[in-house]
Design a protein around this motif. Structure first.
Motif, PDB file in Angstrom:
ATOM      1  N   THR A 111       0.826  -1.206   0.000  1.00 16.28           N
ATOM      2  CA  THR A 111       0.000   0.000   0.000  1.00 16.28           C
ATOM      3  C   THR A 111       0.860   1.256   0.000  1.00 16.28           C
ATOM      4  O   THR A 111       0.671   2.151  -0.825  1.00 16.28           O
ATOM      5  N   ILE A 112       1.807   1.292   0.916  1.00 12.02           N
ATOM      6  CA  ILE A 112       2.694   2.457   0.989  1.00 12.02           C
ATOM      7  C   ILE A 112       3.541   2.539  -0.285  1.00 12.02           C
ATOM      8  O   ILE A 112       3.731   3.612  -0.865  1.00 12.02           O
ATOM      9  N   VAL A 158      -0.806   6.170   4.581  1.00 12.59           N
ATOM     10  CA  VAL A 158      -0.898   6.233   3.119  1.00 12.59           C
ATOM     11  C   VAL A 158      -0.982   7.674   2.662  1.00 12.59           C
ATOM     12  O   VAL A 158      -0.363   8.064   1.678  1.00 12.59           O
TER      13      VAL A 158
END
Ligand SMILES: Nc1ncnc2c1ncn2[C@@H]1O[C@H](COP(=O)(O)OP(=O)(O)OP(=O)(O)O)[C@@H](O)[C@H]1O
Ligand SMILES: [Mg+2]
Lengths: 350, 250, 286
Positions: B99-100, B160
């Protein structure tokens, strides 16, 4: 940089590169596939079908398994590819099959690109309607323009020239099989690369949560248009392979049954890891071979029953059939084992 | 002082309901600005309008002086305005690392890169690791997000957004649902943001609001009600009336 | 010209009765049911068998067709569909395609693959002239029956207790449950009723649409268009969408026979470009 950060960095880098590393089972899969060229020469005709069906299902996996777009009309692109390839050969526009294959794929891609704008709009339901509608419409077009496509009789009298000017399509399908397998392998490599790239990751993100995907700066529509067009290209190539290996194209390439069967193929194998379509194609063809001998006319009944059973029992549970396989896979992956051991040792040091 | 964000007569109607009512808000560059108001006041709706999730019925939005009213969500992110969500909006099948990694590579314009393997650039990896470390996500970076405990998910939700390196950050109740004793991680990460990042914070917890904000806007029934320095707002009888009135209902 | 309009209206109304059940179940349960046409087919075959084999009068066979389809619908809802309400749309699509295939092949096995018709009574045959407009008696029947049904449905939805509960459940299931409305029972009843309507439509439609085992496949796209174009927030939307589709299809096939089949796709595309959320969706009606 602190040592904690650098250890995190190393782990991050390891896990990310682990995604693309070839697993031993994958290597075995492809060795076996290519060994079939010599191992079972009498079954090359059905294996040819498995190869293009696998490619077709792979293309559906790109949009269903990765981008989360449900399609009821993926045969549209398959059909465009098939007709373009057959027409190119019949009218001797492009005689060399590989080049014709590429052109057929690009034609399908163009159709995919144009229709992607309709597919993007709205909900799952709209997508179902549009995809189904586009396939039906193309079928009707092929039907109406009989002077070009041969209408309901199909496009007959297609003569294929040798591949690369060297290898003739023989009647036992040997060269045809090798040809399809090589095309499948090359396109699989590309898809594998794509699935593990930032682009591929962004598709999964969109499938999971389009709202958040947009909120971290991913242009959702643009990505979907791109993958839809790529999937159309793959489907077009699959259709062209069918037309080239059989020297024939008929309205049947656009049929709804084909799109629906394809969903089944992909579902049996499992979505979202690229091999699902290939494995599904093998199982599906074997099943078809067996069941349709028993009850040729009612074959769709069994397809339907299988779909219903898969949903009701739960796809997770059914695809659990490969659990022992995955277990074996974990054992086989000696590098993973070694890494785990190294990590444990490092932990003890601390 | 330069303005980071400005709205002019922003209106949003849902059928008969006016969720945002003629809001003209200004947020200065580098501000620590809090937006408060009772439940249903239209705070989230305002963030939705600012971030482009919803289109305003009327009015304009200016980001660093440029009109962005017609821009899509992702275009606003590229211009440096990023938001978080009141209710977690995460990618269940991806890991925190992915995700990051995705957020970082998108910001670096690698989103259309289909050939390179995700995470093969050293500089990006360093950035990804540092975000994971700062948000205490390193230990779970290879777990599927869907199975993470809520506290970790909430951290990831904020992480995020910060991985997108915003110049303007819109936080919609970042500590919502996080137990008292786990909040400090989230609050510390917000406090640690560089001073030139503009932050607009929505929060119900007044302790958090008053420890954070240099300026407070109060939203009631979709409209801006009171605006000012924290002390002034705290003393304002009208604000008290709104909040007391609300408590009286409960 | 007017005759075509008349035929188109009849066709459209028939589509409405066939598809309105689908639009309600979609709105209510967020269920994509591609097998909706199978219930229509069940009704159609029920009429054919009752009339041709058992000598049941045609008019009596219509309510029976409704019943047959409704009962099948009820059983299927309880046995199969309940399991997928909360599942992703992909699962629903897979399941219902599976059901379609089973219905098609099963019907083929039992009834044979040829097209069948129910013998219609004399009163319904032929045409009469009305101010120079050729009026098919059978189509007139369709318009009357379907018109009455449409008005009746609207009345049920807006005037009755069941209707208000149904609308509450469509608007917000959770709130409805909170208010003590038995949402599950409403689901089941609505599903059965919608299937019944489809069955009735199938029974009426044998004469116009033709009936063979591939019916659910052939008309799937029509149902989808009615529902997407019409939206699910009211029954007026699907009703107007059906009329549009019916008139468009009939007129298209009459005036440009070669390209007639494309009319419906054109309608679909134009609407999508113009109004991505459907012609009559809630968002567009402010
Ligand atoms: N998509 C929508 N459609 C219709 N009404 C909506 C929509 N979104 C919000 N609303 C309504 O707008 C009003 C403002 O909602 P909003 O979520 O912005 O409030 P909020 O201030 O964020 O509240 P909370 O503190 O509970 O988060 C509410 O009455 C809500 O019901
Ligand atoms: Mg809110």
């Amino acid at each position: 940089m602190s040592s904690a950060t650098s250890s995190i960095l190393r782990r991050a880098s390891d896990s990310l590169s682990a995604r693309v590393r070839w697993h031993p089972l994958e290597i075995i899969f492809w060795i076996v596939a290519f060994a079939m060229i010599w191992l079972m020469p009498t079954r090359h005709l059905i294996m040819t079908e498995i190869a293009w069906l696998g490619l077709f299902a792979l293309s559906l996996d790109l949009i269903v398994g990765y981008a989360g777009i449900i399609s009821l009309g993926h045969a549209a692109f398959f059909g465009v590819g098939a007709y373009v390839a057959a027409l190119l050969a019949k009218h001797e526009l492009i005689n060399e099959p590989v080049l014709a294959l590429l052109v057929a794929g690009l034609a399908a891609m163009a159709v995919g690109f144009v229709t992607s704008f309709l597919v993007l709009r709205g909900t799952d339901l709209t997508r179902l309607m549009v995809s189904l509608g586009v396939a039906l419409m193309l079928r009707e077009l092929a039907n109406q323009f009989g002077w070009l496509t041969g209408g309901a009789d199909g496009l007959q009298g297609v003569v294929m020239q040798p591949i690369l000017g060297l290898f003739r399509f023989d009647m036992f399908g040997h060269n045809g099989f090798v040809y399809c397998l090589v095309v499948l392998f090359v396109l699989f490599l590309v898809a594998r690369r794509l699935a593990n790239s930032p682009f591929g990751l962004s598709l999964v993100a969109i499938k999971n949560n389009p709202l958040r995907a947009a909120a971290i700066g991913i242009p959702v529509d643009q990505r979907l248009i791109v993958i839809y067009s790529i999937a159309a290209f793959y489907a077009g190539i699959a259709g062209a392979l069918l037309a080239q290996t059989t020297s024939f194209a008929s309205l049947d390439v656009f049929s709804f049954d084909r799109s629906a069967d394809l969903l089944l193929v992909l579902i049996i194998g499992g979505t979202g890891y690229l091999y699902g379509g290939l494995i599904g194609a093998i199982l599906f063809k074997l099943m078809q071979d067996y069941l349709s001998v028993l009850t040729p006319q009612y074959w769709p009944f069994w397809i339907g029953a299988l779909l219903v059973a898969m949903v009701l029992i739960g796809r997770d549970r059914i695809t659990a059939w490969n659990a022992p396989l995955r277990h074996l896979a974990a054992k086989l992956d000696w590098r993973a084992t070694r890494r785990a051991a190294a990590a444990a040792a490092a932990a003890e040091d601390r | 002082m330069a303005l980071a964000l400005q709205t002019k007569g922003l209106v949003k109607k849902f059928g008969g309901l006016t969720a945002t009512n003629d809001v003209s808000l200004t947020v200065e560059k580098g501000a620590r600005h809090a937006l408060i108001g009772p439940n249903g006041a239209g705070k989230t709706t305002l963030i939705n309008l600012l971030s482009g999730v919803q289109k305003p019925t009327a009015g304009r939005i200016l980001l660093e002086g440029d009109d962005i009213t017609g821009l899509s969500q992702h275009a606003r992110v590229r211009r440096g305005m990023v938001r978080t969500f009141q209710i977690n909006q995460l990618f269940g099948d991806l890991t925190p690392l992915e995700t990051i990694g995705l957020a970082v590579s998108e910001r670096n314009g690698l989103g259309m890169d289909w050939w390179r393997v995700a995470g093969s650039k050293r500089a990006l990896l360093e950035e990804i690791s540092s975000v994971l470390e700062r948000f205490h996500l390193a230990d779970v970076m290879n777990e599927r997000t869907a199975i993470l405990p809520y506290g970790k998910q909430r951290l990831l939700e904020i992480a995020v957004a910060i991985a997108c390196q915003p110049r303007v950050l819109l936080l919609d109740e970042p500590a919502a649902g996080v137990p008292e004793d786990e909040r400090h991680e989230i609050l510390a990460s917000i406090a640690a943001l560089p001073a030139d990042v503009t932050v607009l914070l929505i929060e119900h917890d007044m302790d958090i609001v008053f420890s954070f904000a240099q300026k407070i806007s109060v939203l009631v029934n979709g409209g801006l009600f009171v605006e000012g320095l924290p002390d002034d707002v705290a003393r304002d009888p009208r604000v008290k009336a709104v909040y007391l009135g609300e408590e009286a209902h409960v | 010209m007017l005759t075509i309009l008349f035929d188109g209206v009849a066709y459209g109304m028939l589509l409405f009765v066939l598809a309105c059940g689908l639009s309600v179940t979609l709105g209510l349960m967020n269920l994509i049911n591609l097998a909706h046409g199978a219930f229509a087919m069940a009704g159609g075959y029920a009429t054919v068998v009752l009339v041709n084999n058992f000598g049941v009068p045609f008019f009596l066979s219509l309510p029976l067709a409704f019943l047959v389809a409704a009962v099948i619908g009820l059983v299927m809802e309880r046995a199969v569909y309940v399991h997928v309400y909360r599942k992703p749309h992909l699962e629903q699509v897979l399941l219902t395609i599976g059901l379609v295939f089973m219905a098609v092949a099963g019907t083929d096995y039992i009834m044979g693959s040829t097209q069948v018709f129910a013998q219609t009574p004399e009163v319904l045959q032929g045409q009469f002239q009305f101010f120079g407009v050729g009026i098919g008696r059978y189509r007139l029947l369709i318009i009357v029956v379907c018109g009455v049904l449409a008005i009746g449905l609207q009345a049920i939805l807006t005037k009755t207790r069941f209707g208000s509960r149904l609308r509450a459940a469509v608007d917000d299931q959770r709130v409805a449950r909170g208010l003590g409305i038995n949402v599950n029972a409403i689901f089941a009843l609505t599903f059965a009723f919608g299937s019944g309507l489809a069955g009735l439509g199938g029974a009426l439609g044998t004469e116009i649409l033709g009936l063979d085992p591939t019916f659910p496949l052939k008309y799937m796209i029509y149902f989808l268009i009615v529902v997407t174009v019409g939206g699910t927030s009211s029954i007026t939307g699907p009703f107007l969408a059906s009329l549009l589709l019916g008139i468009g299809d009939v007129a298209g096939k009459y005036y440009v026979p070669k390209l007639g089949a494309f009319v419906i796709y054109t309608i679909m595309i134009v609407v999508l470009i113009w109004r991505p959320n459907g012609l009559f969706s809630r968002a567009s009606t402010k």
